[in-house]
Write a protein that holds these residues in place. Sequence first.
Motif: not given
Length: 62
Positions: A17-35
């Motif tokens: 959906r976001l057209r991002l890589g796996r590590s980027t999505v996990y970084d967003l989750i880890r930084s709490r920018r993505l719930t």
Amino acid sequence: MTTATDELLTVPEVMARLRLGRSTVYDLIRSRRLTSITIGRARRVPADAVRDFITREIEEAA
């Protein structure tokens, strides 16, 4: 009946959906920018959280 509020996405679905890589999505989750939530060992992202993330990013870019 499943509504958008009830929809939980897998990380690969969020990646698509976001057209991002796996590590980027996990970084967003880890930084709490993505719930996200964890169910057992599975990480799930509410569809509303993806929409909220996109909205915030658009507002910050303006």
